[in-house]
Design a protein around this motif. Structure first.
Motif, PDB file in Angstrom:
ATOM      1  N   VAL A  17       0.843  -1.198   0.000  1.00 48.89           N
ATOM      2  CA  VAL A  17       0.000   0.000   0.000  1.00 48.89           C
ATOM      3  C   VAL A  17       0.877   1.246   0.000  1.00 48.89           C
ATOM      4  CG1 VAL A  17      -1.669   1.324   1.368  1.00 48.89           C
ATOM      5  CG2 VAL A  17      -1.945  -1.149   1.105  1.00 48.89           C
ATOM      6  N   LEU A  18       1.916   1.237   0.836  1.00 48.31           N
ATOM      7  CA  LEU A  18       2.831   2.373   0.896  1.00 48.31           C
ATOM      8  C   LEU A  18       3.516   2.595  -0.445  1.00 48.31           C
ATOM      9  CD1 LEU A  18       4.539   1.725   4.353  1.00 48.31           C
ATOM     10  CD2 LEU A  18       2.746   3.365   3.840  1.00 48.31           C
ATOM     11  N   GLU A  19       3.995   1.522  -1.057  1.00 48.98           N
ATOM     12  CA  GLU A  19       4.685   1.643  -2.338  1.00 48.98           C
ATOM     13  C   GLU A  19       3.780   2.255  -3.409  1.00 48.98           C
ATOM     14  OE1 GLU A  19       6.083  -2.325  -3.075  1.00 48.98           O
ATOM     15  OE2 GLU A  19       7.734  -2.115  -1.644  1.00 48.98           O
ATOM     16  N   LYS A  20       2.534   1.805  -3.487  1.00 53.87           N
ATOM     17  CA  LYS A  20       1.592   2.347  -4.468  1.00 53.87           C
ATOM     18  C   LYS A  20       1.320   3.829  -4.199  1.00 53.87           C
ATOM     19  CE  LYS A  20      -1.841  -0.229  -6.202  1.00 53.87           C
ATOM     20  NZ  LYS A  20      -3.073  -1.047  -6.195  1.00 53.87           N
ATOM     21  N   ALA A  21       1.119   4.170  -2.941  1.00 56.79           N
ATOM     22  CA  ALA A  21       0.833   5.556  -2.587  1.00 56.79           C
ATOM     23  C   ALA A  21       2.023   6.464  -2.876  1.00 56.79           C
ATOM     24  CB  ALA A  21       0.434   5.654  -1.121  1.00 56.79           C
ATOM     25  N   ILE A  22       3.213   5.985  -2.602  1.00 60.83           N
ATOM     26  CA  ILE A  22       4.425   6.769  -2.851  1.00 60.83           C
ATOM     27  C   ILE A  22       4.607   6.991  -4.349  1.00 60.83           C
ATOM     28  CG2 ILE A  22       6.949   6.684  -2.740  1.00 60.83           C
ATOM     29  CD1 ILE A  22       6.509   5.339   0.086  1.00 60.83           C
ATOM     30  N   TYR A  65       6.550  -1.744  12.782  1.00 55.25           N
ATOM     31  CA  TYR A  65       7.675  -0.940  12.298  1.00 55.25           C
ATOM     32  C   TYR A  65       8.640  -1.797  11.487  1.00 55.25           C
ATOM     33  CZ  TYR A  65       6.982   3.610  14.530  1.00 55.25           C
ATOM     34  OH  TYR A  65       6.540   4.858  14.865  1.00 55.25           O
ATOM     35  N   GLN A  66       8.902  -2.989  11.971  1.00 53.38           N
ATOM     36  CA  GLN A  66       9.822  -3.874  11.253  1.00 53.38           C
ATOM     37  C   GLN A  66       9.295  -4.228   9.866  1.00 53.38           C
ATOM     38  OE1 GLN A  66      10.037  -6.856  14.342  1.00 53.38           O
ATOM     39  NE2 GLN A  66      12.029  -6.122  15.036  1.00 53.38           N
ATOM     40  N   LYS A  67       7.980  -4.264   9.739  1.00 52.25           N
ATOM     41  CA  LYS A  67       7.366  -4.622   8.460  1.00 52.25           C
ATOM     42  C   LYS A  67       7.366  -3.447   7.482  1.00 52.25           C
ATOM     43  CE  LYS A  67       3.157  -5.811   8.882  1.00 52.25           C
ATOM     44  NZ  LYS A  67       1.796  -6.323   8.952  1.00 52.25           N
ATOM     45  N   VAL A  68       7.010  -2.256   7.929  1.00 57.26           N
ATOM     46  CA  VAL A  68       6.803  -1.151   6.988  1.00 57.26           C
ATOM     47  C   VAL A  68       7.962  -0.162   6.889  1.00 57.26           C
ATOM     48  CG1 VAL A  68       4.295  -1.295   7.200  1.00 57.26           C
ATOM     49  CG2 VAL A  68       5.546   0.321   8.608  1.00 57.26           C
ATOM     50  N   LEU A  69       8.795  -0.073   7.901  1.00 58.56           N
ATOM     51  CA  LEU A  69       9.872   0.909   7.870  1.00 58.56           C
ATOM     52  C   LEU A  69      10.830   0.740   6.689  1.00 58.56           C
ATOM     53  CD1 LEU A  69      10.832   3.426   9.293  1.00 58.56           C
ATOM     54  CD2 LEU A  69      12.250   1.984  10.746  1.00 58.56           C
ATOM     55  N   PRO A  70      11.208  -0.469   6.300  1.00 59.72           N
ATOM     56  CA  PRO A  70      12.097  -0.583   5.141  1.00 59.72           C
ATOM     57  C   PRO A  70      11.533   0.083   3.876  1.00 59.72           C
ATOM     58  CG  PRO A  70      12.064  -2.642   6.332  1.00 59.72           C
ATOM     59  CD  PRO A  70      10.994  -1.781   6.944  1.00 59.72           C
ATOM     60  N   THR A  71      10.236   0.018   3.685  1.00 62.51           N
ATOM     61  CA  THR A  71       9.615   0.664   2.529  1.00 62.51           C
ATOM     62  C   THR A  71       9.751   2.177   2.629  1.00 62.51           C
ATOM     63  OG1 THR A  71       8.045  -1.142   2.277  1.00 62.51           O
ATOM     64  CG2 THR A  71       7.449   0.953   1.258  1.00 62.51           C
ATOM     65  N   LEU A  72       9.536   2.720   3.802  1.00 63.53           N
ATOM     66  CA  LEU A  72       9.655   4.168   3.973  1.00 63.53           C
ATOM     67  C   LEU A  72      11.097   4.632   3.838  1.00 63.53           C
ATOM     68  CD1 LEU A  72       7.145   4.591   6.906  1.00 63.53           C
ATOM     69  CD2 LEU A  72       6.860   5.428   4.557  1.00 63.53           C
ATOM     70  N   ILE A  73      12.017   3.866   4.370  1.00 66.83           N
ATOM     71  CA  ILE A  73      13.427   4.260   4.303  1.00 66.83           C
ATOM     72  C   ILE A  73      13.910   4.316   2.855  1.00 66.83           C
ATOM     73  CG2 ILE A  73      15.766   3.468   4.824  1.00 66.83           C
ATOM     74  CD1 ILE A  73      14.772   2.801   7.630  1.00 66.83           C
TER      75      ILE A  73
END
Length: 117
Positions: A17-22, A65-73
């Protein structure tokens, strides 16, 4: 959008979801000719099934955090987490420091991950 110098948005969800939104935000930013920034992310309250008791624990927040933080970083746009210090209205899915200043495990993980970047 015409009156804004910087565009902002909120996004929560699984890494996909984060990747698509970004990606969509970058396209919008490019078309608008303005920088874009994620002003709310990392809170883990919007995921189904909504298991408040699990999400609100230190361990539940850390796993999120462990799941989604790598995508944000690896994101090519700036971001900031939502929730910092536990206050009068304790939001256990978001806040990463207890009121007396002690960091929750997610805060320690965030610090370590950012230092490694």
């Amino acid at each position: 959008q015409a009156l804004a110098d910087v565009l902002t948005f909120h996004v929560y969800g699984e890494p996909e979801v984060l990747e698509k939104a970004i990606k969509a935000a970058r396209e919008f930013s490019s078309a608008a000719g303005k920088p874009i920034f994620i002003t709310e992310t990392l809170a883990n309250f919007a995921f189904m099934p909504f298991d408040v008791e699990a999400l609100a624990t230190d361990d539940g927040q850390l796993k999120h955090y462990q799941k989604v933080l790598p995508t944000l970083i690896k994101s090519p746009i700036g971001w900031m987490g939502w929730g910092l210090i536990v206050g009068r209205i304790f939001n256990p899915y978001c806040d990463i420091f207890y009121a007396y200043g002690y960091p929750r495990p997610a805060a320690l993980y965030l610090e370590k991950a950012l230092k490694q970047k």
